[in-house]
Every structure is written in C-alpha cells, then in structure tokens.
Design a protein around this motif. Sequence first.
Motif, short mmCIF file in Angstrom:
data_model
loop_
_atom_site.label_atom_id
_atom_site.label_comp_id
_atom_site.label_asym_id
_atom_site.label_seq_id
_atom_site.Cartn_x
_atom_site.Cartn_y
_atom_site.Cartn_z
N ARG A 1 15.60 -35.78 4.06
CA ARG A 1 15.33 -37.17 3.70
C ARG A 1 15.35 -38.07 4.93
NH1 ARG A 1 18.96 -36.78 -0.36
NH2 ARG A 1 18.16 -36.14 -2.39
N LYS A 2 16.33 -37.80 5.79
CA LYS A 2 16.46 -38.63 6.98
C LYS A 2 17.32 -37.92 8.01
CE LYS A 2 20.65 -41.05 5.52
NZ LYS A 2 21.39 -42.30 5.37
N ASP A 3 17.07 -38.22 9.26
CA ASP A 3 17.92 -37.69 10.32
C ASP A 3 19.33 -38.24 10.15
OD1 ASP A 3 15.50 -36.76 11.09
OD2 ASP A 3 15.54 -37.59 13.12
N CYS A 4 20.31 -37.40 10.40
CA CYS A 4 21.70 -37.81 10.25
C CYS A 4 22.54 -37.27 11.39
CB CYS A 4 22.30 -37.27 8.96
SG CYS A 4 21.71 -38.00 7.44
N TYR A 5 23.67 -37.92 11.64
CA TYR A 5 24.66 -37.33 12.54
C TYR A 5 25.80 -36.79 11.68
CZ TYR A 5 26.66 -42.06 12.06
OH TYR A 5 27.15 -43.24 11.59
N GLY A 6 26.57 -35.89 12.29
CA GLY A 6 27.57 -35.15 11.54
C GLY A 6 28.52 -35.98 10.72
N TYR A 7 29.11 -36.94 11.37
CA TYR A 7 30.10 -37.79 10.72
C TYR A 7 29.52 -38.50 9.50
CZ TYR A 7 34.51 -40.41 10.99
OH TYR A 7 35.76 -40.92 10.77
N GLU A 8 28.26 -38.86 9.63
CA GLU A 8 27.55 -39.55 8.55
C GLU A 8 27.36 -38.62 7.36
OE1 GLU A 8 23.61 -40.44 9.74
OE2 GLU A 8 23.25 -41.95 8.19
N MET A 9 27.03 -37.37 7.67
CA MET A 9 26.78 -36.39 6.60
C MET A 9 28.03 -36.14 5.78
SD MET A 9 24.30 -33.50 8.20
CE MET A 9 23.79 -33.81 9.87
N VAL A 10 29.17 -36.12 6.46
CA VAL A 10 30.43 -35.93 5.74
C VAL A 10 30.58 -37.03 4.70
CG1 VAL A 10 32.94 -35.92 5.93
CG2 VAL A 10 31.56 -34.75 7.64
N ASP A 11 30.35 -38.28 5.12
CA ASP A 11 30.43 -39.41 4.20
C ASP A 11 29.45 -39.24 3.04
OD1 ASP A 11 32.41 -40.78 5.36
OD2 ASP A 11 31.17 -42.35 6.26
N GLU A 12 28.21 -38.95 3.39
CA GLU A 12 27.13 -38.88 2.41
C GLU A 12 27.39 -37.78 1.37
OE1 GLU A 12 24.43 -41.12 1.28
OE2 GLU A 12 24.47 -41.23 3.48
N ILE A 13 27.73 -36.62 1.88
CA ILE A 13 27.95 -35.48 0.99
C ILE A 13 29.22 -35.66 0.18
CG2 ILE A 13 28.40 -32.99 0.91
CD1 ILE A 13 26.53 -32.65 3.25
N SER A 14 30.21 -36.31 0.79
CA SER A 14 31.50 -36.50 0.12
C SER A 14 31.39 -37.35 -1.14
CB SER A 14 32.51 -37.13 1.06
OG SER A 14 32.87 -36.21 2.07
N LYS A 15 30.30 -38.09 -1.26
CA LYS A 15 30.12 -38.88 -2.48
C LYS A 15 29.95 -37.97 -3.68
CE LYS A 15 27.81 -42.60 0.01
NZ LYS A 15 26.46 -43.05 0.42
N ASN A 16 29.48 -36.77 -3.42
CA ASN A 16 29.24 -35.85 -4.53
C ASN A 16 30.15 -34.63 -4.52
OD1 ASN A 16 26.81 -36.94 -6.07
ND2 ASN A 16 26.12 -37.07 -3.96
N ILE A 17 30.28 -34.00 -3.37
CA ILE A 17 31.21 -32.89 -3.27
C ILE A 17 31.97 -33.01 -1.96
CG2 ILE A 17 29.85 -31.31 -4.68
CD1 ILE A 17 28.64 -30.12 -2.30
N SER A 18 33.25 -32.65 -2.01
CA SER A 18 34.09 -32.85 -0.84
C SER A 18 33.71 -31.90 0.28
CB SER A 18 35.56 -32.66 -1.21
OG SER A 18 35.81 -31.33 -1.52
N ILE A 19 33.76 -32.41 1.48
CA ILE A 19 33.48 -31.60 2.67
C ILE A 19 34.26 -32.21 3.81
CG2 ILE A 19 31.45 -32.97 3.28
CD1 ILE A 19 30.19 -30.48 4.42
N LEU B 1 20.86 -29.34 4.58
CA LEU B 1 19.42 -29.27 4.79
C LEU B 1 18.68 -30.28 3.90
CD1 LEU B 1 18.93 -25.39 5.07
CD2 LEU B 1 18.91 -27.07 6.91
N ALA B 2 19.15 -30.42 2.67
CA ALA B 2 18.51 -31.35 1.75
C ALA B 2 18.66 -32.79 2.23
CB ALA B 2 19.11 -31.20 0.35
N LEU B 3 19.83 -33.08 2.77
CA LEU B 3 20.08 -34.41 3.31
C LEU B 3 19.16 -34.70 4.48
CD1 LEU B 3 22.09 -36.56 2.49
CD2 LEU B 3 23.66 -35.71 4.24
N LEU B 4 19.06 -33.73 5.36
CA LEU B 4 18.24 -33.91 6.56
C LEU B 4 16.75 -33.97 6.24
CD1 LEU B 4 20.10 -31.64 9.13
CD2 LEU B 4 20.08 -34.14 8.97
#
Lengths: 116, 116
Positions: free
Chosen positions: A22-40, A17-20
């Motif tokens: 900031r900007k619209d995202c697609y699923g695959y992108e969110m995995v990348d983005e979130i994975s920079k901080n915590i694995s998913i 929710l926090a990511l979204l």
Amino acid sequence: MVMNTQFKKGVLELCVLALLDRKDCYGYEMVDEISKNISISEGTIYPLLKRLKNEGFVISYLKESPDGPPRKYYRLTDLGKKKKDKLVDEWGEFSMGVNNLLYSKITNNLGDIKDE
Amino acid sequence: MVMNTQFKKGVLELCVLALLDRKDCYGYEMVDEISKNISISEGTIYPLLKRLKNEGFVISYLKESPDGPPRKYYRLTDLGKKKKDKLVDEWGEFSMGVNNLLYSKITNNLGDIKDE
DNA sequence: AATAGTACCTTGCAATATACGATACCTTGT
DNA sequence: ACAAGGTATCGTATATTGCAAGGTACTATT
C-alpha cells in the motif's frame, strides 16, 4: 495485546508485505500499523525485514526524520509483490480450511456402516 | 496438499481439540480428517497428542482395531474443552486482525499533514 | 545534563511442524 | 514360511520464527 504467539508464525511476513503493497514504510512505523490489529514487537520486525531484503522481496532507502534518527524505508519489489499475492492466496485457503474444521459438519465416513 | 508450513504453527493444536470436541479419535484418523482441509503429517500429530495429554487437555484409551494394531483413542477433558474454546476465540480475533490488515482501508495517520 | 521519545539493530531463547526412522500388527500373495 | 504393503504408534533431530532483552544514536524537553 496478548496473543497466541504461534498463530503468527509466517503470517507476519504476509502482513508486512501487504502493508508495503500500500505504501512504503519504515520499521518502527510498521510495528505501530500492524499492532492495531495483531501484536508485533521490534525484535520481530527488524530481523524479518532483513530477511525479506536478503530474499529480494523488498529494497530499502534512507530518509531523514523530523524527530529522531534517519528512517529506513522499505519498498516492495516485483518479486515481493508476487510473493505477497501468493501468500494472500495461501492465507485464504488456509484460514478457510481451519474454519471448515472448526465450524462445519464433520464429514464422517461411516455412511456405509449400518446399525444392527 | 502443498501449504505454508509456518501458518500451521499453533493452529493444529486448535484443530485437534476442535475435532476431539465432536468425537473421540485416534491419531491416524485425525490425520485423515484434518488433511481434508489442511495438510498434516503423522510426525506432527503424535508429538502434539503427547503434549496435549501431558498438559491434561486430553486423556487416552486403547481399543482394538478390526484391521491392524490397537488404536489409541483420545478424548477431550473439561480442561481441554476450555482450552479449545479459548483457542477458538483467539483464532477468531487473530484471523480477523489479519484480514483487516490485508483488505481494509489503511488507517493513515497523515490527516493533519497538509499539502504545501 | 538528564530524561524521554523516536528509530535502528543484534543475540539468545522457546515453541513447534516436519523429515526420518523404528516398532509392531494384520492381510494378501507367492 | 516368507515378503510386501497397509494400518497404527512413537521418538529424535532439524529448521523456522516470534520475542524479550539489551544496545546504539539522534532530537527535543525539562
């Protein structure tokens, strides 16, 4: 990234929710983005996004990709924004509570018991 | 205290170990102590203590109570101390990761895409 | 045509917090 | 003696959720 699975319970929802917010995202992108901080993993995010959509926190729309199948973008709704704010607050309280337990002086209730 | 249930998954184990690292406690006492910071119920702590004992992180011993049934005190083992240290580290990394996601500038990877 | 990367999705499993209930001890009031 | 309530423990059943594993499908490269 190896990481305690249990810590993540419920927090990933907040992260998405926090990511979204900031900007619209697609699923695959969110995995990348979130994975920079915590694995998913993908197996986590798609069911989660589906749930968030069912609950009215996000909407989705399709968009072509330059390289690959079309991307399903997600956007936060007003309800989703409220949910996110609430979760941010709860996370703040919670993590503060844990840190208190971990690092603060223990509040022992033995003040009225005297040595003898 | 109302609180997001899911946040607690896995963290309560850490809280219990951290508490026991300061002083031996019995279950009922831990509920009181931890409840000052994050809500927890008895139905949660007893199965958790049993698991920690099975895994060798704590040992227990009985002691009479001035008012009520005997208390089962728990004490951290060396293994439990190691586990606690590990969990404290993991918690630090994890909560930092979440806070990065919540509050930091988003690292967008679009720097090489120009307006046109 | 074969491979690899992107992107989506589903199924089944494992971990765990909690509600609920049972047991048992002690003190206080009736 | 009896009931009620606080202290203290333990077990079972349920719901939530993260993830591995697998599948589908599109595009680009070899």
